[in-house]
Design a protein around this motif. Structure first.
Motif, mmCIF file in Angstrom:
data_model
loop_
_atom_site.group_PDB
_atom_site.id
_atom_site.type_symbol
_atom_site.label_atom_id
_atom_site.label_comp_id
_atom_site.label_asym_id
_atom_site.label_seq_id
_atom_site.Cartn_x
_atom_site.Cartn_y
_atom_site.Cartn_z
ATOM 1 N N ASP A 21 -12.168 -11.999 -3.979
ATOM 2 C CA ASP A 21 -12.751 -11.157 -2.925
ATOM 3 C C ASP A 21 -11.911 -11.216 -1.654
ATOM 4 O OD1 ASP A 21 -14.793 -10.428 -4.596
ATOM 5 O OD2 ASP A 21 -16.254 -11.847 -3.764
ATOM 6 N N GLU A 22 -11.469 -12.434 -1.302
ATOM 7 C CA GLU A 22 -10.672 -12.582 -0.082
ATOM 8 C C GLU A 22 -9.329 -11.863 -0.213
ATOM 9 O OE1 GLU A 22 -10.438 -16.765 0.297
ATOM 10 O OE2 GLU A 22 -12.535 -17.003 0.917
ATOM 11 N N LEU A 23 -8.683 -11.996 -1.345
ATOM 12 C CA LEU A 23 -7.402 -11.319 -1.544
ATOM 13 C C LEU A 23 -7.586 -9.809 -1.593
ATOM 14 C CD1 LEU A 23 -5.869 -13.741 -4.187
ATOM 15 C CD2 LEU A 23 -4.923 -13.261 -1.928
ATOM 16 N N GLY A 24 -8.675 -9.364 -2.190
ATOM 17 C CA GLY A 24 -8.939 -7.921 -2.231
ATOM 18 C C GLY A 24 -9.163 -7.358 -0.841
ATOM 19 N N SER A 25 -9.890 -8.086 0.014
ATOM 20 C CA SER A 25 -10.127 -7.629 1.389
ATOM 21 C C SER A 25 -8.813 -7.512 2.153
ATOM 22 C CB SER A 25 -11.066 -8.592 2.102
ATOM 23 O OG SER A 25 -12.327 -8.620 1.474
ATOM 24 N N ALA A 26 -7.930 -8.520 1.989
ATOM 25 C CA ALA A 26 -6.638 -8.479 2.677
ATOM 26 C C ALA A 26 -5.802 -7.299 2.199
ATOM 27 C CB ALA A 26 -5.895 -9.786 2.433
ATOM 28 N N ALA A 27 -5.829 -7.030 0.882
ATOM 29 C CA ALA A 27 -5.039 -5.915 0.349
ATOM 30 C C ALA A 27 -5.567 -4.579 0.863
ATOM 31 C CB ALA A 27 -5.074 -5.947 -1.175
ATOM 32 N N ARG A 28 -6.901 -4.443 0.937
ATOM 33 C CA ARG A 28 -7.468 -3.192 1.448
ATOM 34 C C ARG A 28 -7.129 -2.987 2.916
ATOM 35 N NH1 ARG A 28 -11.591 -4.901 -2.020
ATOM 36 N NH2 ARG A 28 -12.725 -5.912 -0.317
ATOM 37 N N ALA A 29 -7.136 -4.079 3.694
ATOM 38 C CA ALA A 29 -6.800 -3.971 5.115
ATOM 39 C C ALA A 29 -5.348 -3.537 5.290
ATOM 40 C CB ALA A 29 -7.042 -5.318 5.809
ATOM 41 N N GLN A 30 -4.462 -4.074 4.465
ATOM 42 C CA GLN A 30 -3.049 -3.682 4.554
ATOM 43 C C GLN A 30 -2.872 -2.227 4.181
ATOM 44 O OE1 GLN A 30 -0.383 -5.828 1.983
ATOM 45 N NE2 GLN A 30 1.371 -5.448 3.303
ATOM 46 N N TYR A 31 -3.630 -1.775 3.187
ATOM 47 C CA TYR A 31 -3.507 -0.375 2.777
ATOM 48 C C TYR A 31 -3.973 0.547 3.890
ATOM 49 C CZ TYR A 31 -4.354 3.941 0.227
ATOM 50 O OH TYR A 31 -4.360 5.251 -0.176
ATOM 51 N N ARG A 32 -5.109 0.180 4.539
ATOM 52 C CA ARG A 32 -5.619 1.039 5.617
ATOM 53 C C ARG A 32 -4.649 1.106 6.786
ATOM 54 N NH1 ARG A 32 -10.546 -1.460 4.160
ATOM 55 N NH2 ARG A 32 -10.278 -3.005 5.827
ATOM 56 N N SER A 33 -3.838 0.045 7.002
ATOM 57 C CA SER A 33 -2.889 0.055 8.120
ATOM 58 C C SER A 33 -1.689 0.944 7.840
ATOM 59 C CB SER A 33 -2.421 -1.374 8.412
ATOM 60 O OG SER A 33 -1.616 -1.845 7.337
ATOM 61 N N GLY A 34 -1.581 1.494 6.646
ATOM 62 C CA GLY A 34 -0.518 2.446 6.339
ATOM 63 C C GLY A 34 0.528 1.875 5.423
ATOM 64 N N GLY A 35 0.703 0.579 5.436
ATOM 65 C CA GLY A 35 1.676 -0.027 4.533
ATOM 66 C C GLY A 35 3.077 0.553 4.712
ATOM 67 N N ILE A 36 3.488 0.959 5.973
ATOM 68 C CA ILE A 36 4.796 1.586 6.239
ATOM 69 C C ILE A 36 5.922 0.570 6.086
ATOM 70 C CG2 ILE A 36 4.718 1.126 8.729
ATOM 71 C CD1 ILE A 36 6.012 3.883 9.140
ATOM 72 N N ASP A 37 7.079 1.035 5.676
ATOM 73 C CA ASP A 37 8.234 0.167 5.507
ATOM 74 C C ASP A 37 8.579 -0.494 6.840
ATOM 75 O OD1 ASP A 37 11.511 0.072 5.702
ATOM 76 O OD2 ASP A 37 10.706 -0.543 3.734
ATOM 77 N N PRO A 38 8.768 -1.808 6.866
ATOM 78 C CA PRO A 38 8.994 -2.524 8.136
ATOM 79 C C PRO A 38 10.212 -2.015 8.908
ATOM 80 C CG PRO A 38 8.464 -4.051 6.376
ATOM 81 C CD PRO A 38 8.655 -2.724 5.734
ATOM 82 N N SER A 39 11.336 -1.698 8.251
ATOM 83 C CA SER A 39 12.534 -1.245 8.980
ATOM 84 C C SER A 39 12.307 0.104 9.639
ATOM 85 C CB SER A 39 13.728 -1.162 8.011
ATOM 86 O OG SER A 39 13.439 -0.265 6.937
ATOM 87 N N LEU A 40 11.572 1.017 8.970
ATOM 88 C CA LEU A 40 11.266 2.315 9.556
ATOM 89 C C LEU A 40 10.313 2.165 10.730
ATOM 90 C CD1 LEU A 40 11.510 5.403 9.491
ATOM 91 C CD2 LEU A 40 9.643 5.428 7.806
#
Length: 343
Positions: A99-118
């Motif tokens: 559950d904890e890992l799933g919550s973290a993954a969903r939060a990252q997805y909502r933030s856009g998951g944009i490439d760090p260099s871009l």
């Protein structure tokens, strides 16, 4: 009469008697149930009595095997229960981690998951971005550690479930052993009853009277020594209270006993926990010579320690002899002594 009633000077010729007993046990095991139970035409009261004694001895061995199998079943049942509890707790932990890992993954997805260099090229505040990126990096490290921990927890859960499966298989085998030994005891006791029933009335009565009055005050050490300890003294008081209660195979009191059940019950009244079987009870303390026996010492009989009684002084033991004979006194040398244990 047979081995239950034949007085034997303790210590003399013990090795020879052990050899004979061992050979007899092997022969009995090889022919288990093969002989007919009815008395043969040439039987006399003496030979019939010897056969009854032999059958009772074989039944007693099977009884101790039954007790051991029952002890194993109880132990395995506890192992299964503990393994199932560990598995349930492990599954709950894995569910929380997922559950904890799933919550973290969903939060990252909502933030856009944009490439760090871009993202760095497009940001208007590079310093702030780098701080956030470092925080994200640390979060990623924590998530990687959490994933590794999840993998370890899953492996541990699989191992626990495998242990539970093995314990369940052992439990089933133990239950089968209990049933097998129970059938053996019942068969031997039935054979003994049939032999006794085949005797003429007066001879059967004489046999039964002899089986209940076999005291030989000259056998064994005659001492007035005190008990080996205060708990041994309490056990001696308890075993005296059991005099006259019936032999019940597989029972450990308070209304009936088999031989090891009586010892376990008597010492339990003194606050001491003994193992269930006579074979294990012989190792429940320090072994001493028969000549130094004190009240409360456990006296094991036969090479395989398939019978046990409590020394109560004056050359006597109290024990549960066999079905049909109540808890009683007998001379300590009634059978070959294999060990004396001070608890």
């Amino acid at each position: 009469m047979g081995s239950h009633r034949r007085s034997t000077q303790p210590g003399a010729g013990l090795g020879a008697r052990v050899t004979v007993l061992t050979a007899a046990a092997a022969t009995a095991a090889a022919t288990l149930g093969a002989a007919t139970a009815n008395a043969e035409p040439q039987d006399t009261p003496q030979t019939a009595g010897a056969r009854v004694d032999r059958l009772y001895t074989e039944a007693e061995r099977a009884t101790e095997q039954y007790n051991k199998a029952g002890e194993d079943v109880a132990r395995l049942r506890g192992e299964v229960s503990r393994a199932q509890d560990r598995a349930a707790r492990g599954q709950e932990r894995i569910n929380r981690m997922r559950d904890e890992l799933g919550s973290a993954a969903r939060a990252q997805y909502r933030s856009g998951g944009i490439d760090p260099s871009l993202a760095l090229l497009l940001t208007s505040d590079p310093d702030s971005y780098l701080d956030r990126a470092a925080a994200v990096g640390r979060a990623d490290i924590r998530r990687a550690a959490a994933l590794a921990e999840l993998s370890r927890a899953q492996r541990a859960l699989a191992q626990t479930r495998a242990e539970a499966t093995r314990s369940l298989a052992g439990l089933e085998r133990g239950r089968e052993a209990v049933s097998r030994h129970k059938r053996t005891v019942a068969r031997k006791l039935l054979q003994a009853r049939q032999v006794l029933k085949s005797l003429p009335g007066p001879e059967r009565a004489a046999f039964e009277r002899a089986s209940r009055d076999s005291r030989d005050m000259t056998a064994g050490p005659v001492t007035g020594l005190p008990a080996g300890s205060s708990r041994a003294a309490a056990a001696v008081l308890a075993v005296h209270r059991a005099l006259g209660r019936p032999y019940v195979w597989g029972a450990n009191g308070p209304s009936g006993f088999d031989c090891s059940g009586l010892m376990q019950w008597a010492y339990a009244q003194a606050g001491v926990s003994l193992p269930r079987t006579s074979q294990a009870q012989r190792y429940a303390g320090r072994m001493v010579p028969l000549s130094e026996a004190r009240p409360g010492d456990l006296v094991a009989y036969r090479a395989d320690a398939s019978h046990i009684g409590m020394y109560v002084g004056n050359g006597q033991v109290i024990h549960a002899p066999y079905p049909g004979a109540p808890v009683r006194y007998d001379p300590v040398g009634m059978m070959p002594v294999s060990s004396v244990t001070r608890v």
